[in-house]
Write a protein that holds these residues in place. Sequence first.
Motif, PDB file in Angstrom:
ATOM      1  N   ASN A  11       0.779  -0.838   0.358  1.00 42.53           N
ATOM      2  CA  ASN A  11      -0.224   0.014   0.487  1.00 42.53           C
ATOM      3  C   ASN A  11       0.589   1.610  -0.085  1.00 42.53           C
ATOM      4  N   TRP A  12       1.397   1.354  -0.990  1.00 43.28           N
ATOM      5  CA  TRP A  12       2.747   2.546  -1.086  1.00 43.28           C
ATOM      6  C   TRP A  12       2.089   4.114  -1.009  1.00 43.28           C
ATOM      7  N   ALA A  13       0.835   3.829  -1.847  1.00 47.49           N
ATOM      8  CA  ALA A  13       0.425   4.831  -2.700  1.00 47.49           C
ATOM      9  C   ALA A  13       0.058   5.606  -1.402  1.00 47.49           C
ATOM     10  N   ILE A  14      -0.720   4.436  -0.807  1.00 47.51           N
ATOM     11  CA  ILE A  14      -1.369   5.646   0.412  1.00 47.51           C
ATOM     12  C   ILE A  14      -0.831   5.759   1.014  1.00 47.51           C
ATOM     13  N   PHE A  15       0.350   4.863   1.762  1.00 49.39           N
ATOM     14  CA  PHE A  15       0.890   6.085   3.113  1.00 49.39           C
ATOM     15  C   PHE A  15       2.067   6.657   2.330  1.00 49.39           C
ATOM     16  N   LEU A  16       2.648   6.746   1.046  1.00 47.67           N
ATOM     17  CA  LEU A  16       3.289   8.289   0.886  1.00 47.67           C
ATOM     18  C   LEU A  16       2.543   9.191   0.119  1.00 47.67           C
ATOM     19  N   THR A  17       0.842   9.254   0.232  1.00 53.62           N
ATOM     20  CA  THR A  17       0.069  10.035   0.363  1.00 53.62           C
ATOM     21  C   THR A  17      -0.169  10.792   1.995  1.00 53.62           C
ATOM     22  N   VAL A  18      -1.152   9.817   2.606  1.00 57.94           N
ATOM     23  CA  VAL A  18      -0.763   9.641   4.019  1.00 57.94           C
ATOM     24  C   VAL A  18       0.792  11.054   4.489  1.00 57.94           C
ATOM     25  N   CYS A  19       1.818  10.230   4.858  1.00 60.05           N
ATOM     26  CA  CYS A  19       3.087  11.031   4.933  1.00 60.05           C
ATOM     27  C   CYS A  19       2.468  12.754   4.909  1.00 60.05           C
ATOM     28  N   GLY A  20       3.196  12.574   2.860  1.00 58.67           N
ATOM     29  CA  GLY A  20       2.998  13.608   2.619  1.00 58.67           C
ATOM     30  C   GLY A  20       1.981  15.340   3.138  1.00 58.67           C
ATOM     31  N   THR A  21       0.617  14.808   3.205  1.00 59.86           N
ATOM     32  CA  THR A  21      -0.456  15.271   4.223  1.00 59.86           C
ATOM     33  C   THR A  21       0.507  15.576   5.422  1.00 59.86           C
ATOM     34  N   VAL A  22       0.520  14.673   5.763  1.00 66.90           N
ATOM     35  CA  VAL A  22       0.932  14.998   7.596  1.00 66.90           C
ATOM     36  C   VAL A  22       2.039  16.027   7.676  1.00 66.90           C
ATOM     37  N   GLY A  23       2.466  15.326   6.754  1.00 67.64           N
ATOM     38  CA  GLY A  23       4.208  16.542   6.642  1.00 67.64           C
ATOM     39  C   GLY A  23       3.713  17.611   5.438  1.00 67.64           C
ATOM     40  N   SER A  24       2.828  18.185   4.799  1.00 66.03           N
ATOM     41  CA  SER A  24       2.478  19.501   4.968  1.00 66.03           C
ATOM     42  C   SER A  24       1.655  20.568   5.593  1.00 66.03           C
ATOM     43  N   VAL A  25       0.722  19.409   6.445  1.00 62.00           N
ATOM     44  CA  VAL A  25       0.204  20.306   8.175  1.00 62.00           C
ATOM     45  C   VAL A  25       1.200  20.819   8.840  1.00 62.00           C
ATOM     46  N   ILE A  26       1.986  19.938   9.180  1.00 56.53           N
ATOM     47  CA  ILE A  26       3.055  20.434  10.079  1.00 56.53           C
ATOM     48  C   ILE A  26       3.737  21.066   9.351  1.00 56.53           C
ATOM     49  N   TYR A  27       3.873  21.591   7.797  1.00 56.06           N
ATOM     50  CA  TYR A  27       4.972  23.151   7.460  1.00 56.06           C
ATOM     51  C   TYR A  27       3.891  23.932   7.351  1.00 56.06           C
ATOM     52  N   LEU A  28       2.569  24.384   7.126  1.00 57.69           N
ATOM     53  CA  LEU A  28       1.705  25.302   7.577  1.00 57.69           C
ATOM     54  C   LEU A  28       1.888  25.888   8.884  1.00 57.69           C
ATOM     55  N   ILE A  29       1.240  24.663   9.575  1.00 55.85           N
ATOM     56  CA  ILE A  29       1.584  24.927  11.390  1.00 55.85           C
ATOM     57  C   ILE A  29       2.701  25.581  11.397  1.00 55.85           C
ATOM     58  N   LEU A  30       3.537  25.139  10.803  1.00 53.82           N
ATOM     59  CA  LEU A  30       5.268  26.008  11.528  1.00 53.82           C
ATOM     60  C   LEU A  30       5.435  27.053  10.935  1.00 53.82           C
TER      61      LEU A  30
END
Length: 115
Positions: A11-30
């Motif tokens: 399920n690498w596509a789902i995993f990369l999508t979730v990691c990218g979304t979490v990373g983007s949210v963290i970046y926007l918060i910071l």
Amino acid sequence: MQPIIDYITGNWAIFLTVCGTVGSVIYLILDTRYARKLTITEGLDDLHNKFNAVENRVDKVEQELQHLPNAKDVAELNGAIRDMKGETTALRSSIKGLSRLVDLLVEKEVNKGDR
């Protein structure tokens, strides 16, 4: 450990999508909480320019204040004005006496002309 790796590879596509979304949210918060280095640098440059402008104004004021008389000079001027006031008072009384004499002489000369 092997089942986790098999699940991620399956399920690498789902995993990369979730990691990218979490990373983007963290970046926007910071990004919203902390200032960027460029913004800080611009702010520091602006403060430095304002500080230099104030420092230049203070230097100009100090240069102008050097030419003003100090307390000792003002006290000496005050004493000199007081002395001058006394001298003018004495001069005024002398001038009054002379004025009276001149008036008498003029009156005498006018009276001579009438005879």
